[in-house]
Motif scaffolding. Structure first.
Motif, mmCIF file in Angstrom:
data_model
loop_
_atom_site.group_PDB
_atom_site.id
_atom_site.type_symbol
_atom_site.label_atom_id
_atom_site.label_comp_id
_atom_site.label_asym_id
_atom_site.label_seq_id
_atom_site.Cartn_x
_atom_site.Cartn_y
_atom_site.Cartn_z
ATOM 1 N N PHE A 30 9.475 9.281 -7.266
ATOM 2 C CA PHE A 30 8.613 8.864 -6.157
ATOM 3 C C PHE A 30 9.051 7.453 -5.754
ATOM 4 C CE2 PHE A 30 4.664 7.122 -4.319
ATOM 5 C CZ PHE A 30 4.420 8.088 -3.364
ATOM 6 N N ASP A 31 10.163 7.396 -5.022
ATOM 7 C CA ASP A 31 10.763 6.098 -4.744
ATOM 8 C C ASP A 31 11.208 5.918 -3.291
ATOM 9 O OD1 ASP A 31 12.825 7.914 -4.804
ATOM 10 O OD2 ASP A 31 14.110 6.748 -6.146
ATOM 11 N N GLU A 32 10.892 6.878 -2.456
ATOM 12 C CA GLU A 32 11.240 6.777 -1.045
ATOM 13 C C GLU A 32 9.997 7.019 -0.207
ATOM 14 O OE1 GLU A 32 14.366 9.557 -0.315
ATOM 15 O OE2 GLU A 32 15.823 8.426 -1.475
ATOM 16 N N GLU A 33 9.954 6.395 0.942
ATOM 17 C CA GLU A 33 8.768 6.456 1.792
ATOM 18 C C GLU A 33 8.367 7.883 2.146
ATOM 19 O OE1 GLU A 33 11.214 4.330 2.000
ATOM 20 O OE2 GLU A 33 10.309 2.349 2.074
ATOM 21 N N THR A 34 9.355 8.732 2.434
ATOM 22 C CA THR A 34 9.024 10.104 2.823
ATOM 23 C C THR A 34 8.475 10.922 1.655
ATOM 24 O OG1 THR A 34 11.346 10.714 2.502
ATOM 25 C CG2 THR A 34 10.629 10.200 4.761
ATOM 26 N N ASP A 35 8.678 10.466 0.426
ATOM 27 C CA ASP A 35 8.152 11.186 -0.743
ATOM 28 C C ASP A 35 6.639 11.339 -0.675
ATOM 29 O OD1 ASP A 35 10.704 11.364 -1.737
ATOM 30 O OD2 ASP A 35 10.434 9.835 -3.290
ATOM 31 N N LEU A 97 -0.229 6.650 3.200
ATOM 32 C CA LEU A 97 0.017 6.283 1.805
ATOM 33 C C LEU A 97 1.375 5.603 1.680
ATOM 34 C CD1 LEU A 97 -0.423 6.310 -1.270
ATOM 35 C CD2 LEU A 97 0.465 8.654 -1.267
ATOM 36 N N ALA A 98 2.375 6.148 2.338
ATOM 37 C CA ALA A 98 3.713 5.548 2.307
ATOM 38 C C ALA A 98 3.691 4.142 2.891
ATOM 39 C CB ALA A 98 4.703 6.423 3.079
ATOM 40 N N ARG A 99 2.977 3.974 3.973
ATOM 41 C CA ARG A 99 2.900 2.639 4.595
ATOM 42 C C ARG A 99 2.191 1.663 3.667
ATOM 43 N NH1 ARG A 99 5.124 2.683 9.454
ATOM 44 N NH2 ARG A 99 4.383 0.597 9.858
ATOM 45 N N SER A 100 1.234 2.158 2.899
ATOM 46 C CA SER A 100 0.520 1.313 1.953
ATOM 47 C C SER A 100 1.386 1.005 0.733
ATOM 48 C CB SER A 100 -0.775 1.998 1.505
ATOM 49 O OG SER A 100 -1.402 1.268 0.478
ATOM 50 N N ALA A 101 1.959 2.027 0.125
ATOM 51 C CA ALA A 101 2.683 1.875 -1.141
ATOM 52 C C ALA A 101 4.040 1.210 -0.977
ATOM 53 C CB ALA A 101 2.857 3.245 -1.796
ATOM 54 N N PHE A 102 4.754 1.548 0.078
ATOM 55 C CA PHE A 102 6.119 1.056 0.211
ATOM 56 C C PHE A 102 6.245 -0.121 1.180
ATOM 57 C CE2 PHE A 102 6.602 5.411 -1.283
ATOM 58 C CZ PHE A 102 7.450 5.224 -2.364
ATOM 59 N N LEU A 103 5.448 -0.105 2.233
ATOM 60 C CA LEU A 103 5.545 -1.176 3.226
ATOM 61 C C LEU A 103 4.463 -2.232 3.035
ATOM 62 C CD1 LEU A 103 6.324 1.034 6.358
ATOM 63 C CD2 LEU A 103 7.927 -0.051 4.764
ATOM 64 N N LYS A 104 3.596 -1.988 2.047
ATOM 65 C CA LYS A 104 2.541 -2.934 1.655
ATOM 66 C C LYS A 104 1.608 -3.302 2.806
ATOM 67 C CE LYS A 104 4.381 -3.102 -2.415
ATOM 68 N NZ LYS A 104 4.100 -1.972 -3.241
ATOM 69 N N GLU A 105 1.321 -2.329 3.661
ATOM 70 C CA GLU A 105 0.392 -2.563 4.766
ATOM 71 C C GLU A 105 -1.041 -2.436 4.263
ATOM 72 O OE1 GLU A 105 3.174 -0.922 8.418
ATOM 73 O OE2 GLU A 105 1.224 -0.026 8.065
ATOM 74 N N ARG A 106 -1.803 -3.458 4.547
ATOM 75 C CA ARG A 106 -3.206 -3.453 4.124
ATOM 76 C C ARG A 106 -3.995 -2.397 4.873
ATOM 77 N NH1 ARG A 106 -5.794 -9.224 3.647
ATOM 78 N NH2 ARG A 106 -7.467 -7.774 3.264
#
Length: 165
Positions: A30-35, A97-106
């Protein structure tokens, strides 16, 4: 009544998220945004399959004179609409979730739950209105909303691919 639809949708979206999270939380893959979208959509398909089986079995209980026909009818109706709904709602949640986990968007995860719950609630509410009002044309609205939603999900997937390493 609408509140109950909202509550049920939120509970189902939370259950799918928690099921997916229990898997990807410990996965080094689980290491890519699309995951995030992939894991959530696959979880949603499993959830929909389970839900569809439960509903199909209800045809044997409530199916009247011909429970097999009732169960087949339920499977035919649910296999497309409910399955696509779950994939769509979870795809939207996966995007945020991807935007939160990988892009650190609040607040992205919160936005994802709001989007998924809104999609799910709208779908269920429209089907309820169709049954209540006996207006078959509402189904065309549902189909258009599902199709439009999937176009947006494909766009979101493409946007996340820009960030994949």
């Amino acid at each position: 009544e609408l509140f109950l639809f909202l509550l049920a949708a939120f509970w189902e979206e939370t259950a799918k998220y928690l099921a997916a999270r229990s898997i990807f939380h410990h996965e080094k893959e689980f290491d890519e945004e699309t995951d995030a979208m992939v894991y959530l959509i696959v979880t949603a398909l499993g959830f929909a399959a389970s839900e569809n089986i439960i509903h199909a079995l209800s045809g044997f209980v409530d199916g009247g004179d011909n429970p097999l026909v009732a169960s087949i009818r339920i499977i035919m109706m649910r296999s497309v609409g409910a399955t696509l709904l779950h994939a769509l709602a979870s795809g939207a949640l996966g995007y945020f979730l991807a935007r939160s986990a990988f892009l650190k968007e609040r607040f992205s995860l919160l936005k994802g739950f709001i989007a998924a719950t809104a999609i799910h609630t709208l779908f269920n509410w429209l089907l309820y209105l169709q049954e209540l009002l006996k207006v078959q044309s509402i189904m065309y609205i549902v189909i258009l909303l599902l199709a439009g939603g999937f176009i947006l999900i494909l766009r979101d997937f493409s946007l996340l691919k820009q960030y994949d390493g």
